[in-house]
Design an enzyme around this catalytic site. Structure first.
Site, PDB file in Angstrom:
ATOM      1  N   ASP A  84       1.001  -1.137  -0.383  1.00  0.00           N
ATOM      2  CA  ASP A  84       0.218  -0.206   0.337  1.00  0.00           C
ATOM      3  C   ASP A  84       1.049   1.573  -0.045  1.00  0.00           C
ATOM      4  OD1 ASP A  84       0.872  -0.896   2.701  1.00  0.00           O
ATOM      5  OD2 ASP A  84      -0.787   0.261   3.918  1.00  0.00           O
ATOM      6  N   GLU A 141      -0.304  -2.419   5.510  1.00  0.00           N
ATOM      7  CA  GLU A 141       0.637  -2.174   6.230  1.00  0.00           C
ATOM      8  C   GLU A 141       1.034  -0.517   6.285  1.00  0.00           C
ATOM      9  OE1 GLU A 141       4.683  -0.397   7.668  1.00  0.00           O
ATOM     10  OE2 GLU A 141       3.696  -0.300   6.027  1.00  0.00           O
TER      11      GLU A 141
END
Length: 299
Positions: A84, A141
């Site tokens: 991400d 994350e």
């Protein structure tokens, strides 16, 4: 027959240089936020399938897990990268800058994915191992709390894909190129978040004596939190308490009844982690109480 492995060096990966540069720039140009890594997940899965991996989708929503068995070895190795991006506007002006407004791979996850994809392709070509290789591409994350790692584990990641050892990594800006950094003990901190709602009494800016000003209370809490690491955490320990969010009303002539504070907390030691939680909660409640305000804490 014994499976023979070959030593891999940086030079061994040189033939993949152009392809990996192209992959990294594609990923950097097309960042996606936590749990929304749909195109990223598709891109990763397509490459891994093309290189001969057995690819599994859906853990943690957008997570990708790929496996390959080589030889008769019984060892099971896991390698992990995150996918991400962050809600940051990119202003680099580079040809491969983010195409998505307000979204950027500012933490380097495009690089992490590229490194793991590079290892995946190299190992698929050389098959220079004996055992089972599991590649984990984790979503979300950056959320810290309720992250993609937690979601994947709770949905059975290691039940379905057991590993004897898992290696994860993170880029480290400022370190010399070509070096890997490691140390004994914990290397990456636990990341926690604390969300506060500060509750006071709103009113007109001309009559502050009739209010409990949440701007003042919030500011006092932010400043009081700065004492935790410097005065409560032992000098030979380490921790970070960062206020990354402070929200109140926009109008200049209004004293708001509510404020919002978001705190990022990082630590390596479980005892320090517990101390941080205790001190953050006590400081927030007692500071608010000193101003006749209250706080709601989600930690």
């Amino acid at each position: 027959m014994t499976h023979v492995t070959e030593r891999t060096t940086v030079d061994s990966l040189q033939p993949l240089d152009d392809e990996l540069r192209e992959i990294r720039r594609h990923l950097h140009s097309n960042p996606e936020l936590s749990f929304k890594e749909h195109a990223t997940s598709d891109f990763v899965a397509e490459r891994l399938t093309e290189w001969g991996y057995e690819v599994h989708r859906g853990l943690g929503g957008t997570g990708v897990v790929a496996t390959m068995q080589v030889g008769t070895g019984a060892k099971r190795l896991g390698l992990r990268a995150d996918m991400d991006a962050l809600p940051i506007h990119e202003t680099s002006g580079l040809p491969w800058a983010s195409k998505h407004e307000g979204c950027m791979h500012a933490c380097g996850h495009d690089g992490h994915m590229t490194m793991l994809l590079g290892a995946a392709k190299h190992l698929s070509i050389t098959k220079s191992f004996s055992g089972k290789l599991t590649l984990v591409f984790q979503p979300a994350e950056e959320t810290g709390y309720d992250s993609g790692a937690k979601a994947m584990v709770e949905e059975g990641l290691f039940d379905q894909f057991p590993c004897d050892m898992v290696f994860a990594f993170h880029n480290h800006p400022g370190a010399p190129q070509g070096q890997l950094l490691s140390r004994e003990g914990a290397f990456m901190a636990a990341g926690d978040r604390v969300l506060l709602k500060v509750l006071g009494v709103g009113g007109h800016a001309a009559r502050p004596h009739q209010t409990v000003d949440t701007v003042v209370v919030s500011a006092a809490i932010v400043m009081a939190l700065q004492s935790i690491v410097s005065r409560n955490v032992a000098a030979n320990d380490t921790a970070v308490v960062t206020v990354g969010r402070l929200r109140v009303v926009d109008a200049l002539n209004v004293i708001p009844a509510e404020g919002e504070i978001g705190i990022s907390v990082r630590s390596f030691d479980p005892g320090v982690r517990a101390l941080l939680q205790q001190r953050i909660e006590k400081i927030c409640r007692s500071t608010a109480d000193a101003y006749d305000a209250t706080v709601e804490i989600d930690s």
